[in-house]
Design a protein around this motif. Structure first.
Motif, PDB file in Angstrom:
ATOM      1  N   ASP A  51       0.866  -1.177   0.000  1.00  0.00           N
ATOM      2  CA  ASP A  51       0.000   0.000   0.000  1.00  0.00           C
ATOM      3  C   ASP A  51       0.903   1.228   0.000  1.00  0.00           C
ATOM      4  O   ASP A  51       1.585   1.499   0.994  1.00  0.00           O
ATOM      5  CB  ASP A  51      -0.900  -0.016   1.233  1.00  0.00           C
ATOM      6  N   ILE A  52       0.910   1.948  -1.103  1.00  0.00           N
ATOM      7  CA  ILE A  52       1.807   3.095  -1.236  1.00  0.00           C
ATOM      8  C   ILE A  52       1.366   4.295  -0.410  1.00  0.00           C
ATOM      9  O   ILE A  52       2.074   5.298  -0.356  1.00  0.00           O
ATOM     10  CB  ILE A  52       2.025   3.496  -2.713  1.00  0.00           C
ATOM     11  N   ALA A  53       0.230   4.188   0.272  1.00  0.00           N
ATOM     12  CA  ALA A  53      -0.224   5.263   1.152  1.00  0.00           C
ATOM     13  C   ALA A  53       0.170   5.010   2.609  1.00  0.00           C
ATOM     14  O   ALA A  53       0.000   5.886   3.454  1.00  0.00           O
ATOM     15  CB  ALA A  53      -1.736   5.432   1.047  1.00  0.00           C
ATOM     16  N   ARG A  54       0.709   3.831   2.901  1.00  0.00           N
ATOM     17  CA  ARG A  54       1.111   3.517   4.286  1.00  0.00           C
ATOM     18  C   ARG A  54       2.353   4.317   4.666  1.00  0.00           C
ATOM     19  O   ARG A  54       3.261   4.495   3.867  1.00  0.00           O
ATOM     20  CB  ARG A  54       1.429   2.025   4.431  1.00  0.00           C
ATOM     21  N   ASP A  55       2.376   4.743   5.907  1.00  0.00           N
ATOM     22  CA  ASP A  55       3.510   5.532   6.392  1.00  0.00           C
ATOM     23  C   ASP A  55       4.829   4.778   6.281  1.00  0.00           C
ATOM     24  O   ASP A  55       5.851   5.367   5.918  1.00  0.00           O
ATOM     25  CB  ASP A  55       3.284   5.964   7.844  1.00  0.00           C
ATOM     26  N   ASP A  56       4.834   3.474   6.580  1.00  0.00           N
ATOM     27  CA  ASP A  56       6.093   2.733   6.525  1.00  0.00           C
ATOM     28  C   ASP A  56       6.577   2.535   5.087  1.00  0.00           C
ATOM     29  O   ASP A  56       7.782   2.535   4.833  1.00  0.00           O
ATOM     30  CB  ASP A  56       6.015   1.409   7.280  1.00  0.00           C
ATOM     31  N   THR A  57       5.652   2.405   4.149  1.00  0.00           N
ATOM     32  CA  THR A  57       6.047   2.303   2.737  1.00  0.00           C
ATOM     33  C   THR A  57       6.654   3.618   2.275  1.00  0.00           C
ATOM     34  O   THR A  57       7.720   3.643   1.651  1.00  0.00           O
ATOM     35  CB  THR A  57       4.827   1.949   1.855  1.00  0.00           C
ATOM     36  N   ILE A  58       5.983   4.715   2.601  1.00  0.00           N
ATOM     37  CA  ILE A  58       6.471   6.044   2.219  1.00  0.00           C
ATOM     38  C   ILE A  58       7.833   6.310   2.847  1.00  0.00           C
ATOM     39  O   ILE A  58       8.768   6.758   2.166  1.00  0.00           O
ATOM     40  CB  ILE A  58       5.445   7.121   2.631  1.00  0.00           C
ATOM     41  N   ALA A  59       7.965   6.010   4.123  1.00  0.00           N
ATOM     42  CA  ALA A  59       9.240   6.241   4.817  1.00  0.00           C
ATOM     43  C   ALA A  59      10.355   5.403   4.210  1.00  0.00           C
ATOM     44  O   ALA A  59      11.483   5.883   4.039  1.00  0.00           O
ATOM     45  CB  ALA A  59       9.094   5.926   6.306  1.00  0.00           C
ATOM     46  N   GLY A  60      10.057   4.159   3.860  1.00  0.00           N
ATOM     47  CA  GLY A  60      11.071   3.283   3.286  1.00  0.00           C
ATOM     48  C   GLY A  60      11.572   3.764   1.934  1.00  0.00           C
ATOM     49  O   GLY A  60      12.783   3.808   1.686  1.00  0.00           O
ATOM     50  N   VAL A  61      10.654   4.160   1.060  1.00  0.00           N
ATOM     51  CA  VAL A  61      11.058   4.638  -0.266  1.00  0.00           C
ATOM     52  C   VAL A  61      11.817   5.960  -0.133  1.00  0.00           C
ATOM     53  O   VAL A  61      12.831   6.170  -0.801  1.00  0.00           O
ATOM     54  CB  VAL A  61       9.839   4.763  -1.210  1.00  0.00           C
ATOM     55  N   ASN A  62      11.352   6.833   0.754  1.00  0.00           N
ATOM     56  CA  ASN A  62      12.067   8.092   0.975  1.00  0.00           C
ATOM     57  C   ASN A  62      13.450   7.857   1.558  1.00  0.00           C
ATOM     58  O   ASN A  62      14.403   8.573   1.220  1.00  0.00           O
ATOM     59  CB  ASN A  62      11.249   9.029   1.861  1.00  0.00           C
ATOM     60  N   ALA A  63      13.594   6.847   2.415  1.00  0.00           N
ATOM     61  CA  ALA A  63      14.907   6.516   2.973  1.00  0.00           C
ATOM     62  C   ALA A  63      15.854   6.054   1.878  1.00  0.00           C
ATOM     63  O   ALA A  63      17.031   6.420   1.873  1.00  0.00           O
ATOM     64  CB  ALA A  63      14.770   5.451   4.058  1.00  0.00           C
ATOM     65  N   LEU A  64      15.345   5.254   0.948  1.00  0.00           N
ATOM     66  CA  LEU A  64      16.189   4.806  -0.166  1.00  0.00           C
ATOM     67  C   LEU A  64      16.712   5.996  -0.958  1.00  0.00           C
ATOM     68  O   LEU A  64      17.873   6.022  -1.380  1.00  0.00           O
ATOM     69  CB  LEU A  64      15.413   3.851  -1.078  1.00  0.00           C
ATOM     70  N   GLU A  65      15.845   7.000  -1.146  1.00  0.00           N
ATOM     71  CA  GLU A  65      16.265   8.201  -1.864  1.00  0.00           C
ATOM     72  C   GLU A  65      17.260   9.012  -1.031  1.00  0.00           C
ATOM     73  O   GLU A  65      18.280   9.471  -1.550  1.00  0.00           O
ATOM     74  CB  GLU A  65      15.054   9.052  -2.220  1.00  0.00           C
ATOM     75  N   SER A  66      16.986   9.188   0.253  1.00  0.00           N
ATOM     76  CA  SER A  66      17.878  10.003   1.084  1.00  0.00           C
ATOM     77  C   SER A  66      19.252   9.353   1.255  1.00  0.00           C
ATOM     78  O   SER A  66      20.243  10.052   1.454  1.00  0.00           O
ATOM     79  CB  SER A  66      17.243  10.301   2.447  1.00  0.00           C
ATOM     80  N   LEU A  67      19.300   8.024   1.146  1.00  0.00           N
ATOM     81  CA  LEU A  67      20.584   7.322   1.211  1.00  0.00           C
ATOM     82  C   LEU A  67      21.335   7.365  -0.123  1.00  0.00           C
ATOM     83  O   LEU A  67      22.463   6.899  -0.219  1.00  0.00           O
ATOM     84  CB  LEU A  67      20.369   5.860   1.618  1.00  0.00           C
ATOM     85  N   GLY A  68      20.685   7.904  -1.147  1.00  0.00           N
ATOM     86  CA  GLY A  68      21.309   7.997  -2.466  1.00  0.00           C
ATOM     87  C   GLY A  68      21.232   6.707  -3.257  1.00  0.00           C
ATOM     88  O   GLY A  68      21.928   6.551  -4.263  1.00  0.00           O
ATOM     89  N   LEU A  69      20.373   5.779  -2.832  1.00  0.00           N
ATOM     90  CA  LEU A  69      20.253   4.499  -3.536  1.00  0.00           C
ATOM     91  C   LEU A  69      19.348   4.614  -4.751  1.00  0.00           C
ATOM     92  O   LEU A  69      19.441   3.803  -5.684  1.00  0.00           O
ATOM     93  CB  LEU A  69      19.738   3.413  -2.584  1.00  0.00           C
ATOM     94  N   ILE A  70      18.468   5.602  -4.740  1.00  0.00           N
ATOM     95  CA  ILE A  70      17.684   5.962  -5.920  1.00  0.00           C
ATOM     96  C   ILE A  70      17.833   7.472  -6.100  1.00  0.00           C
ATOM     97  O   ILE A  70      18.144   8.186  -5.140  1.00  0.00           O
ATOM     98  CB  ILE A  70      16.194   5.548  -5.808  1.00  0.00           C
ATOM     99  N   ALA A  71      17.650   7.944  -7.306  1.00  0.00           N
ATOM    100  CA  ALA A  71      17.873   9.357  -7.618  1.00  0.00           C
ATOM    101  C   ALA A  71      16.850  10.262  -6.944  1.00  0.00           C
ATOM    102  O   ALA A  71      15.736   9.835  -6.621  1.00  0.00           O
ATOM    103  CB  ALA A  71      17.827   9.561  -9.139  1.00  0.00           C
TER     104      ALA A  71
END
Length: 105
Positions: A66-86
């Motif tokens: 569920d892309i509206a769940r807080d943990d999903t959003i936080a996880g994808v944003n973490a991947l971006e903040s770590l520089g793993l995705i652009a």
């Protein structure tokens, strides 16, 4: 009598495969490599690697994502903040309209 328009909620659930397919193969490889534990690494590095593995374990164990769940959003944003995705990819991954092929049955 006026007809009242009711906006239907946008679909927010998609299959695990559809969610994972929102990442490019190159991004998936970078994420996978970043999750590999390096025993010689520092404690913060090792915690980060374990955190990535834990996030992916949750995705792989889910019935759907569920892309509206807080943990999903936080996880994808973490991947971006770590520089793993652009930069900008988190928004793209989380806000792309879910097609009928991506939705769970």
């Amino acid at each position: 009598m006026a007809v009242i328009q009711v906006q239907q909620p946008q679909e927010t659930k998609l299959t695990r495969l559809a969610f994972l397919n929102r990442f490019t193969d190159a991004e998936a490889v970078v994420i996978d490599l970043a999750s590999i534990d390096d025993p010689a690494g520092t404690q913060p590095e090792r915690v980060g690697q374990a955190s990535i593995r834990r996030y992916m374990q949750k995705i792989n164990a889910a019935t759907f994502v569920d892309i509206a769940r807080d943990d999903t959003i936080a996880g994808v944003n973490a991947l971006e903040s770590l520089g793993l995705i652009a930069v900008g990819r988190a928004v793209e991954i989380l806000s792309t309209v879910i097609s009928s092929e991506e939705a769970p049955l």
